[in-house]
Design an enzyme around this catalytic site. Sequence first.
Site, short mmCIF file in Angstrom:
data_model
loop_
_atom_site.label_atom_id
_atom_site.label_comp_id
_atom_site.label_asym_id
_atom_site.label_seq_id
_atom_site.Cartn_x
_atom_site.Cartn_y
_atom_site.Cartn_z
N HIS A 106 -24.01 -4.27 -1.93
CA HIS A 106 -24.15 -5.57 -2.59
C HIS A 106 -25.32 -6.44 -2.10
O HIS A 106 -25.16 -7.64 -1.88
CB HIS A 106 -22.86 -6.37 -2.47
CG HIS A 106 -21.68 -5.77 -3.18
ND1 HIS A 106 -21.80 -5.02 -4.32
CD2 HIS A 106 -20.34 -5.83 -2.92
CE1 HIS A 106 -20.59 -4.64 -4.73
NE2 HIS A 106 -19.69 -5.10 -3.89
N HIS A 177 -18.89 -10.33 -9.53
CA HIS A 177 -17.82 -9.71 -8.74
C HIS A 177 -16.51 -10.52 -8.82
O HIS A 177 -15.81 -10.67 -7.81
CB HIS A 177 -18.28 -9.56 -7.29
CG HIS A 177 -17.63 -8.45 -6.54
ND1 HIS A 177 -16.27 -8.37 -6.34
CD2 HIS A 177 -18.15 -7.35 -5.94
CE1 HIS A 177 -15.98 -7.28 -5.64
NE2 HIS A 177 -17.11 -6.65 -5.39
N GLU A 315 -16.76 -4.60 -12.50
CA GLU A 315 -18.15 -4.94 -12.23
C GLU A 315 -19.03 -4.06 -13.12
O GLU A 315 -19.22 -2.89 -12.83
CB GLU A 315 -18.47 -4.69 -10.76
CG GLU A 315 -17.62 -5.50 -9.80
CD GLU A 315 -17.48 -4.81 -8.44
OE1 GLU A 315 -18.51 -4.63 -7.77
OE2 GLU A 315 -16.38 -4.44 -8.06
C1 GLA Z 1 -17.02 -3.36 -4.50
C2 GLA Z 1 -16.91 -2.08 -3.74
C3 GLA Z 1 -15.68 -2.07 -2.90
C4 GLA Z 1 -15.64 -3.28 -1.99
C5 GLA Z 1 -15.81 -4.53 -2.80
C6 GLA Z 1 -15.97 -5.75 -1.94
O1 GLA Z 1 -16.18 -3.42 -5.54
O2 GLA Z 1 -16.93 -0.94 -4.57
O3 GLA Z 1 -15.60 -0.89 -2.13
O4 GLA Z 1 -16.65 -3.17 -1.03
O5 GLA Z 1 -16.94 -4.46 -3.61
O6 GLA Z 1 -15.01 -5.85 -0.96
#
Ligand code: GLA
Length: 350
Positions: A106, A177, A315
């Site tokens: 991210h 997110h 997402e």
């Molecule tokens: C995304 C990732 C997860 C986790 C979340 C945040 O969705 O795929 O594995 O890291 O973000 O916690």
Amino acid sequence: MSNPGKPFGQTPAGESVTLYTLKNAKGMEVRIMNYGGIIQKILTPDRNGKLEDVVLGFETLQEYIKDTPYFGAIVGRFGNRIANGKFTLDGKEYTLAAQNNGQHLHGGLIGFDKKVWKVEAASAQSLSLSYVSKDMEEGFPGNLSIKMTYTLSEDNEISVAYEATTDKATVLNLSNHSYFNLSGNAKRDILNQEVQIDASRLVAVNKVLIPTGELTPVNGTPFDFTKPHVVGDRINDTSSEQIVLGGGYDHCWALDKPAGSYAKMATVYEPVSGRKMTVSTDQPGVQFYTGNFLDGHLTGKYGVQITKRHGLCLETEHFPDSPNQPNFPSTVLRPGEVYKTKTAYKFSVN
Ligand code: GLA
């Protein structure tokens, strides 16, 4: 009509953050702040017209700054994972933060979710934000200029539109997110909610959740959501290696719609409240994450302890690790090109 927003506090660096409320004639309300472009609240009716909040989050800015699993935020420059925090572009290797199990996640240590975005325009039903990510910020090449707009329509749809340009070749994968929980005010976990995803293939992952490069058929597996399924039904089916690796659902589905086309691709339905959410996008994939890492150490709005599976994310994105996967759709943006993408979440009742 212009919308001045309300002061929502300051970052430790002294930057002021404003919270904007978008509202339509039906009474639906969305609150968004310019810190991380975070959607803080979405109030939408149940089948009896009762407005309740359908996203996880906090009441104060300080809680978001202190510790958040990306609640409601814009993630970038590269949403989701890049293997070993490294990629090569035009023959040059770039090294990124590898803060998640040795993998990049991210956008790095201070991703777009932790930046104060500039407010370009705010009206009763829309908010436009911009951010300029400097050359080599978090290790990514190129000065990247992003503009994004949230719009709340009269038919209870929130759209998120992004545009970006760069002055050097870079990689880019933006997403929102939000953790949805259609029960309202997070009063139940998400295991009873019904999910449908128009995807017949899954981006299979390894034990550090990096794609193996294979797109595997969902048919006959707990990942088949081509017809609606209750989330909890197969989430603990340990006969599926992918379920074990993800600790539940934490995968990108390769959407069936034609490349680049904008279409409805997923729905979520909560049978008790009757709330339904329909998601549309022009992106090739969707990371369906069931909050497997939520461990109860955070208390969110309404005093609710945020335990495992208390929210679900859809997402919309390009596939994780695309910069290292030549067979995946490209995430490279070059000077002169315009990155443009749109996702929308529409709320209704059934
Ligand atoms: C995304 C990732 C997860 C986790 C979340 C945040 O969705 O795929 O594995 O890291 O973000 O916690």
